[in-house]
Design a protein around this motif. Structure first.
Motif, short mmCIF file in Angstrom:
data_model
loop_
_atom_site.label_atom_id
_atom_site.label_comp_id
_atom_site.label_asym_id
_atom_site.label_seq_id
_atom_site.Cartn_x
_atom_site.Cartn_y
_atom_site.Cartn_z
N MET A 126 -1.13 1.37 16.95
CA MET A 126 -0.73 0.20 16.21
C MET A 126 -1.70 -0.10 15.07
N LEU A 127 -3.00 0.09 15.30
CA LEU A 127 -3.99 -0.26 14.28
C LEU A 127 -3.83 0.59 13.02
N PRO A 128 -3.69 1.92 13.13
CA PRO A 128 -3.48 2.71 11.90
C PRO A 128 -2.19 2.34 11.18
N VAL A 129 -1.15 1.96 11.94
CA VAL A 129 0.11 1.57 11.30
C VAL A 129 -0.09 0.31 10.48
N LEU A 130 -0.78 -0.66 11.06
CA LEU A 130 -1.06 -1.90 10.32
C LEU A 130 -1.93 -1.61 9.10
N ALA A 131 -2.95 -0.77 9.28
CA ALA A 131 -3.89 -0.50 8.18
C ALA A 131 -3.18 0.19 7.02
N ALA A 132 -2.15 0.98 7.32
CA ALA A 132 -1.45 1.72 6.26
C ALA A 132 -0.39 0.88 5.57
N HIS A 133 -0.05 -0.29 6.17
CA HIS A 133 1.03 -1.10 5.61
C HIS A 133 0.48 -2.04 4.53
N PRO A 134 1.22 -2.21 3.41
CA PRO A 134 0.71 -3.07 2.33
C PRO A 134 0.38 -4.49 2.81
N ALA A 135 1.15 -5.00 3.79
CA ALA A 135 0.89 -6.37 4.28
C ALA A 135 0.13 -6.36 5.60
N GLY A 136 -0.38 -5.20 5.99
CA GLY A 136 -0.99 -5.06 7.31
C GLY A 136 -2.16 -6.00 7.56
N THR A 137 -2.96 -6.26 6.53
CA THR A 137 -4.13 -7.11 6.75
C THR A 137 -3.73 -8.58 6.90
N ASP A 138 -2.48 -8.92 6.55
CA ASP A 138 -2.01 -10.31 6.73
C ASP A 138 -1.43 -10.54 8.12
N VAL A 139 -1.18 -9.47 8.85
CA VAL A 139 -0.53 -9.61 10.16
C VAL A 139 -1.54 -10.13 11.18
N ARG A 140 -1.15 -11.22 11.83
CA ARG A 140 -2.01 -11.71 12.92
C ARG A 140 -1.60 -11.01 14.20
N GLY A 141 -2.55 -10.34 14.82
CA GLY A 141 -2.26 -9.59 16.03
C GLY A 141 -3.23 -9.96 17.14
N LEU A 142 -2.75 -9.84 18.36
CA LEU A 142 -3.59 -10.12 19.52
C LEU A 142 -3.44 -8.96 20.49
N LEU A 143 -4.54 -8.29 20.79
CA LEU A 143 -4.54 -7.18 21.74
C LEU A 143 -5.26 -7.62 23.00
N LEU A 144 -4.64 -7.39 24.15
CA LEU A 144 -5.22 -7.78 25.43
C LEU A 144 -5.49 -6.53 26.26
N GLU A 145 -6.73 -6.38 26.72
CA GLU A 145 -7.09 -5.20 27.52
C GLU A 145 -8.20 -5.62 28.48
N LEU A 146 -8.03 -5.21 29.72
CA LEU A 146 -8.98 -5.58 30.77
C LEU A 146 -10.28 -4.77 30.70
N ASP A 147 -10.16 -3.52 30.29
CA ASP A 147 -11.31 -2.61 30.31
C ASP A 147 -12.20 -2.88 29.09
N PRO A 148 -13.46 -3.29 29.29
CA PRO A 148 -14.31 -3.65 28.15
C PRO A 148 -14.60 -2.48 27.22
N GLU A 149 -14.62 -1.27 27.77
CA GLU A 149 -14.90 -0.13 26.90
C GLU A 149 -13.72 0.10 25.94
N LEU A 150 -12.50 0.04 26.50
CA LEU A 150 -11.32 0.25 25.65
C LEU A 150 -11.14 -0.89 24.65
N SER A 151 -11.33 -2.12 25.13
CA SER A 151 -11.14 -3.25 24.20
C SER A 151 -12.23 -3.23 23.13
N GLY A 152 -13.46 -2.83 23.52
CA GLY A 152 -14.55 -2.75 22.53
C GLY A 152 -14.23 -1.72 21.46
#
Ligand SMILES: C[S@@+](CC[C@H](N)C(=O)[O-])C[C@H]1O[C@@H](n2cnc3c(N)ncnc32)[C@H](O)[C@@H]1O
Length: 158
Positions: A1-27
């Motif tokens: 999802m992150l590369p898709v947002l980064a490649a989109h012209p309006a990607g930096t305007d998109v408010r997103g929330l990612l939830l992950e229990l594992d601190p290594e993955l979320s970090g």
């Protein structure tokens, strides 16, 4: 999802929330979002199965429930699908995944039934003949009064 947002012209305007229990993955996701300049993507190390996690979260236009349902009991899958309208704007879309499972039937059909039962219209469903994964896209038809009770649990991974 992150590369898709980064490649989109309006990607930096998109408010997103990612939830992950594992601190290594979320970090890792947090660092990646930062390095891509996605300042409006918030990555939280939290329990996505706890209703209280969503206390300060606004209603989403798009919910990704990917890599989740195959790890839940049927009861938790249905409870989670039933709760999703409380997290979304009417007309919002859920993109979800589920493997077909190991038995004779295809367990993704249970998830499709769940979405149909809780007020969603199926927009797309992909069932490749040569692969086990399935992807669904379902639209919330209208607000249905679903709410998250404080302290409630939506799901726990098996
Ligand atoms: C099968 S992976 C899917 C990852 C990603 N969504 C994807 O599609 O590639 C499931 C992820 O859910 C995380 N997880 C398990 N229980 C969780 C919970 N209660 N809250 C948040 N994340 C959880 C696991 O740590 C794991 O990273």
């Amino acid at each position: 999802m992150l590369p898709v947002l980064a490649a989109h012209p309006a990607g930096t305007d998109v408010r997103g929330l990612l939830l992950e229990l594992d601190p290594e993955l979320s970090g890792r996701a947090r660092r990646t979002a930062g390095s891509m300049g996605l300042r409006s993507v918030d990555v939280r190390t939290v329990d996505a199965g706890a209703a209280d996690t969503y206390r300060d979260v606004g209603r989403a236009h798009i919910v990704l429930a990917c890599g989740v349902f195959g790890n839940l009991s049927d009861a938790d899958m249905r409870r989670t699908v039933a709760a999703l309208p409380a997290l979304m704007v009417p007309g919002g879309i859920v993109i979800w995944t589920r493997g077909r499972g190991l038995g004779a039937g295809d367990r993704s059909d249970d998830v499709r039934d769940g979405f149909a039962a809780y007020g969603f219209l199926e927009l797309a469903f992909v069932r490749p003949e040569d692969a086990r994964f399935r992807v669904g896209m379902s639209r919330l038809r209208k607000a249905n009064g679903a709410r998250l009770e404080p302290g409630a649990r939506l799901f726990q991974f098996l």
